[in-house]
Design a protein around this motif. Structure first.
Motif, PDB file in Angstrom:
ATOM      1  N   LYS A   1      -1.099  -6.661  -6.550  1.00 25.20           N
ATOM      2  CA  LYS A   1      -1.070  -7.403  -5.283  1.00 25.20           C
ATOM      3  C   LYS A   1       0.029  -6.852  -4.383  1.00 25.20           C
ATOM      4  O   LYS A   1      -0.164  -6.674  -3.181  1.00 25.20           O
ATOM      5  N   GLY A   2       1.177  -6.553  -4.968  1.00 25.23           N
ATOM      6  CA  GLY A   2       2.284  -5.978  -4.195  1.00 25.23           C
ATOM      7  C   GLY A   2       1.910  -4.637  -3.600  1.00 25.23           C
ATOM      8  O   GLY A   2       2.227  -4.348  -2.439  1.00 25.23           O
ATOM      9  N   ARG A   3       1.228  -3.825  -4.381  1.00 25.48           N
ATOM     10  CA  ARG A   3       0.789  -2.517  -3.886  1.00 25.48           C
ATOM     11  C   ARG A   3      -0.219  -2.666  -2.752  1.00 25.48           C
ATOM     12  O   ARG A   3      -0.166  -1.943  -1.758  1.00 25.48           O
ATOM     13  N   ILE A   4      -1.132  -3.602  -2.907  1.00 30.45           N
ATOM     14  CA  ILE A   4      -2.124  -3.851  -1.852  1.00 30.45           C
ATOM     15  C   ILE A   4      -1.434  -4.327  -0.578  1.00 30.45           C
ATOM     16  O   ILE A   4      -1.749  -3.872   0.528  1.00 30.45           O
ATOM     17  N   ASP A   5      -0.473  -5.230  -0.725  1.00 37.42           N
ATOM     18  CA  ASP A   5       0.261  -5.733   0.437  1.00 37.42           C
ATOM     19  C   ASP A   5       0.992  -4.597   1.154  1.00 37.42           C
ATOM     20  O   ASP A   5       1.017  -4.533   2.387  1.00 37.42           O
ATOM     21  N   GLU A   6       1.596  -3.678   0.375  1.00 36.73           N
ATOM     22  CA  GLU A   6       2.286  -2.525   0.969  1.00 36.73           C
ATOM     23  C   GLU A   6       1.300  -1.640   1.727  1.00 36.73           C
ATOM     24  O   GLU A   6       1.588  -1.190   2.836  1.00 36.73           O
TER      25      GLU A   6
END
Length: 125
Positions: free
Chosen positions: A77-82
């Motif tokens: 999720k963090g990678r997608i948000d970035e």
């Protein structure tokens, strides 16, 4: 309205807001699921973003996902948000460049209208 990352809640309040026991928050912190900020006296302080993350962790664990799976999901999720932020930034750059191109094309058209036609220049010579 305060920034989502501003530390606002001590562990007891954060636990109540997230619907878990304070010890659960300590375990989540040990496992790296949440990283509350600390006061100078070393008191854990949780932000609204932390509370939202804890709510997501609760939702995932209540669906039967173990903490290792939750860690993986949060990482993805963090990678997608970035990536979403990078895409938004690139869209803004493209819009600025398109505006600049339009501005330059307009200037070029105005300049071309102001210059005498080539035939008129030849007749003057």
């Amino acid at each position: 309205m305060a920034d989502r990352d501003t530390p606002l809640y001590m562990i007891g309040v954060a636990a109540q807001l997230a619907g878990v026991h304070p010890q659960t928050l300590r375990i989540y912190e040990q496992k790296g699921l949440v990283t509350p900020q600390r006061t100078s006296g070393n008191t854990r302080m949780y932000s609204q973003a932390d509370i939202e993350r804890l709510e997501l962790i609760n939702e995932l664990t209540s669906e039967g996902i173990n903490l290792a799976g939750v860690i993986r999901i949060l990482d993805l999720k963090g990678r997608i948000d970035e990536r979403d932020k990078e895409i938004d930034d690139l869209h803004k750059k493209v819009r600025r460049l398109a505006d600049r191109v339009h501005e330059l094309e307009t200037r070029e058209n105005v300049t071309a209208l102001m210059l005498p036609e080539p035939r008129a220049i030849r007749r003057l010579n």
